[in-house]
Write an enzyme that holds these catalytic residues in place. Structure first.
Site, mmCIF file in Angstrom:
data_model
loop_
_atom_site.group_PDB
_atom_site.id
_atom_site.type_symbol
_atom_site.label_atom_id
_atom_site.label_comp_id
_atom_site.label_asym_id
_atom_site.label_seq_id
_atom_site.Cartn_x
_atom_site.Cartn_y
_atom_site.Cartn_z
ATOM 1 N N TYR A 1 1.036 -1.556 -0.287
ATOM 2 C CA TYR A 1 0.330 0.119 -0.021
ATOM 3 C C TYR A 1 1.144 1.537 0.310
ATOM 4 O O TYR A 1 2.162 1.219 0.431
ATOM 5 C CB TYR A 1 -1.175 -0.075 1.438
ATOM 6 C CG TYR A 1 -2.476 -0.259 1.015
ATOM 7 C CD1 TYR A 1 -2.928 0.135 -0.181
ATOM 8 C CD2 TYR A 1 -3.222 -1.236 1.385
ATOM 9 C CE1 TYR A 1 -4.446 0.038 -0.139
ATOM 10 C CE2 TYR A 1 -4.710 -1.966 1.509
ATOM 11 C CZ TYR A 1 -4.522 -1.082 0.329
ATOM 12 O OH TYR A 1 -6.432 -1.231 -0.343
ATOM 13 N N GLU B 1 -0.584 4.562 -0.258
ATOM 14 C CA GLU B 1 -1.339 5.899 -0.719
ATOM 15 C C GLU B 1 0.032 7.784 -0.682
ATOM 16 O O GLU B 1 0.447 7.225 0.109
ATOM 17 C CB GLU B 1 -2.175 6.593 0.492
ATOM 18 C CG GLU B 1 -3.083 5.287 0.096
ATOM 19 C CD GLU B 1 -3.773 4.424 1.079
ATOM 20 O OE1 GLU B 1 -1.726 3.354 0.809
ATOM 21 O OE2 GLU B 1 -4.459 4.066 1.361
ATOM 22 N N ASP C 1 -7.233 13.300 -24.933
ATOM 23 C CA ASP C 1 -7.380 11.916 -24.988
ATOM 24 C C ASP C 1 -6.813 10.699 -25.686
ATOM 25 O O ASP C 1 -7.866 11.221 -26.830
ATOM 26 C CB ASP C 1 -8.764 11.467 -23.853
ATOM 27 C CG ASP C 1 -9.157 9.535 -24.174
ATOM 28 O OD1 ASP C 1 -8.103 9.524 -24.084
ATOM 29 O OD2 ASP C 1 -9.829 9.533 -23.338
ATOM 30 N N THR D 1 -4.081 5.470 -22.033
ATOM 31 C CA THR D 1 -4.246 4.335 -21.127
ATOM 32 C C THR D 1 -2.828 4.690 -21.494
ATOM 33 O O THR D 1 -2.148 4.653 -22.687
ATOM 34 C CB THR D 1 -5.102 3.472 -21.935
ATOM 35 O OG1 THR D 1 -5.386 3.589 -23.514
ATOM 36 C CG2 THR D 1 -6.467 3.870 -21.424
ATOM 37 N N LYS E 1 -2.545 0.421 -25.572
ATOM 38 C CA LYS E 1 -2.670 0.806 -26.448
ATOM 39 C C LYS E 1 -1.174 0.452 -27.592
ATOM 40 O O LYS E 1 -0.789 -1.020 -27.019
ATOM 41 C CB LYS E 1 -3.663 1.131 -27.015
ATOM 42 C CG LYS E 1 -5.154 0.996 -26.147
ATOM 43 C CD LYS E 1 -6.193 1.923 -26.179
ATOM 44 C CE LYS E 1 -7.573 1.804 -25.493
ATOM 45 N NZ LYS E 1 -7.437 2.601 -24.545
ATOM 46 N N ARG F 1 -2.109 -2.507 -19.020
ATOM 47 C CA ARG F 1 -3.635 -2.174 -18.767
ATOM 48 C C ARG F 1 -3.688 -1.381 -17.574
ATOM 49 O O ARG F 1 -3.259 -1.242 -16.549
ATOM 50 C CB ARG F 1 -4.086 -3.098 -18.352
ATOM 51 C CG ARG F 1 -5.852 -2.484 -18.380
ATOM 52 C CD ARG F 1 -6.363 -3.926 -19.077
ATOM 53 N NE ARG F 1 -6.176 -4.966 -19.824
ATOM 54 C CZ ARG F 1 -7.099 -4.339 -21.404
ATOM 55 N NH1 ARG F 1 -7.642 -3.686 -21.183
ATOM 56 N NH2 ARG F 1 -6.134 -4.863 -22.312
HETATM 57 N N1 DSN Z 1 -12.468 0.458 -25.236
HETATM 58 C C1 DSN Z 1 -11.817 0.827 -25.572
HETATM 59 C C2 DSN Z 1 -11.250 0.796 -27.189
HETATM 60 O O1 DSN Z 1 -11.569 -0.595 -27.756
HETATM 61 O O2 DSN Z 1 -11.413 1.988 -27.858
HETATM 62 C C3 DSN Z 1 -11.900 2.562 -25.155
HETATM 63 O O3 DSN Z 1 -11.893 2.037 -23.947
#
Ligand code: DSN
Length: 433
Positions: free
Chosen positions: A54, A56, A201, A228, A231, A237
């Site tokens: 932990y 925080e 974003d 994120t 990707k 993730r």
């Molecule tokens: N689920 C993701 C996508 O496939 O674009 C975005 O959150």
């Protein structure tokens, strides 16, 4: 030692699910544009002892003891992210993309405030104001979109007019289903004109930005950038929030100014919204950021786009209408219902049976329902990680079209065999450095 020996001994059921997924990933082709394969180093960090801790707070300012190594690894992740994206600050604690966006909204908005974002039907994301999300109960989301679906041109004049009329507190640019690039400078100028925060974003394209294949909104006047990390960026993730401005450590909330955004964001992520950060995920992010700063990653990012353009060309030549007419990034949105008379849902199932995973997707002006829309969305981040090039991309697109055209068992069976042999000839590399 097999990396799953302990799972195998302790829990046969979970072992069977993991090994099943391993085989699926090895023998099929992943074409969902938001998915990728990580290095073994990233996976090892995700399975490391940091999951026990932990922590925080932030490096040097934690609530619990025993933080010398969590501070070390979180500082590494922060500094690497800042360098990679030319940001003044990085908060690497958001657990996922939705959490990152919500924390960014909370940092700047008060309930009732307006956000101007991309229309979901034109490629925007759920967290940019879909009525099914709780955010729409707190904030007022208004929209901009494409002027021409066949070229993808955004209506920037309309966007400015809407901004002047609606006076948004945030002008939000980003997408999960838009195959073109945005004019970041123009959008930042629109935000400036109405004294709004410019927020990007870039979840889908962060890796392409890090690899220098696409422009970085933070270089063009944007104040905040969420993404994120799993990707095109090819990390674990998770997510992060990058920002421009000054970081300070006030005892009470700082004044709400654009300059104070980094501090407002830190306070919004913790204690405002999340609890203890996931330090195993942060360690894995640090590794991914190091991998993304290599020359090999630059090559990867450029190849992702070349591969997508090669696939788009085969679809166009095959008579399939592409939303925006092609692609400038990693993804393609095809109107399979309008062009081939097969719904997006049926196309997804058929291609899945042939070993190619992608997703059905609504298209702008879709006359069909979201659970079985007219389009399919696919892309090249994962297959490029396996070392596939433009020639392979053309071959895969040709196989896809054959399956969508003929739709019989024999064609699907042959396609599956061809896909399997392409996949097995291109295993996921264990290391990217
Ligand atoms: N689920 C993701 C996508 O496939 O674009 C975005 O959150």
């Amino acid at each position: 030692m097999n990396p799953y020996d302990h799972i195998k001994n302790e829990d046969q059921e979970v072992f069977s699910a993991i090994t099943g997924e391993e085989t699926r990933e090895a023998e099929g082709l992943e074409l969902i544009p938001s998915e990728n394969y990580v290095s073994l180093a990233v996976r090892e960090a995700m399975g490391s002892v940091f999951t026990n801790k932990y922590s925080e707070g932030y490096p040097g300012k934690r609530y619990y003891g025993g933080q010398e190594f969590t501070d070390q690894v979180e500082t590494l992740a922060i500094e690497r992210a800042k360098t990679l994206f030319r940001a003044d600050h990085a908060n690497v604690q958001p657990l996922g993309g939705a959490a990152a966006n919500i924390a960014a909204y909370f940092a700047w908005l008060t309930p009732g405030d307006t956000v101007l974002g991309m229309d979901l039907a034109h490629g925007g994301h759920l967290t940019h104001g879909s009525p099914v999300t709780y955010m729409t109960k707190l904030y007022n989301f208004v929209r901009y979109g494409m002027k021409d679906i066949d070229t993808g041109e955004i209506d920037y004049d309309e966007m400015l007019a809407t901004a002047k009329r609606e006076r948004p507190k945030i002008v939000l640019a980003g997408f999960s289903g838009y195959p073109r690039t945005l004019d970041w400078k123009k959008i930042a100028d629109i935000a400036k004109e109405v004294d709004a925060v410019a927020m990007a974003d870039v979840a889908h394209i962060a890796g392409l930005i890090a690899g220098g294949a696409l422009e970085n909104p933070l270089d063009h006047g944007f104040h905040v950038m969420t993404t994120t990390t799993h990707k095109t960026l090819r990390g674990p993730r998770g997510a992060m929030i990058l920002s421009k401005g000054t970081v300070s450590t006030p005892l009470k909330a700082p004044e709400k100014t654009i300059e104070n955004l980094p501090t407002l964001i830190d306070r919004s992520v913790f204690p405002g919204f999340q609890g203890g950060p996931h330090m195993h995920q942060i360690a894995a992010k640090a590794i991914a950021f190091k991998e993304a700063s290599t020359p090999a990653f630059k090559e990867y990012a450029h190849q992702v786009i070349k591969n997508a353009q090669a696939m788009a060309e085969v679809f166009t030549t095959g008579g399939v209408r592409l939303i925006t007419g092609g692609t400038d990034n990693h993804l393609i949105l095809a109107d399979v219902y309008g062009s081939l008379g097969i719904s997006g849902g049926e196309a997804e199932l058929l291609l899945d049976r042939a070993g190619m995973t992608l997703n059905k997707n609504s298209i702008a002006g879709d006359t069909r329902k979201p659970f079985d829309p007219s389009g399919i969305r696919f892309g090249t981040p994962a297959m490029t990680t396996r070392g596939l090039n433009e020639e392979d991309s053309r071959e895969i697109a040709t196989i896809m079209l054959e399956v969508l055209d003929k739709r019989d068992d024999e064609t699907v069976k042959n396609a599956k065999e061809r896909v399997r042999s392409i996949a097995l000839a291109h295993p996921v590399p264990e290391s990217f450095v």
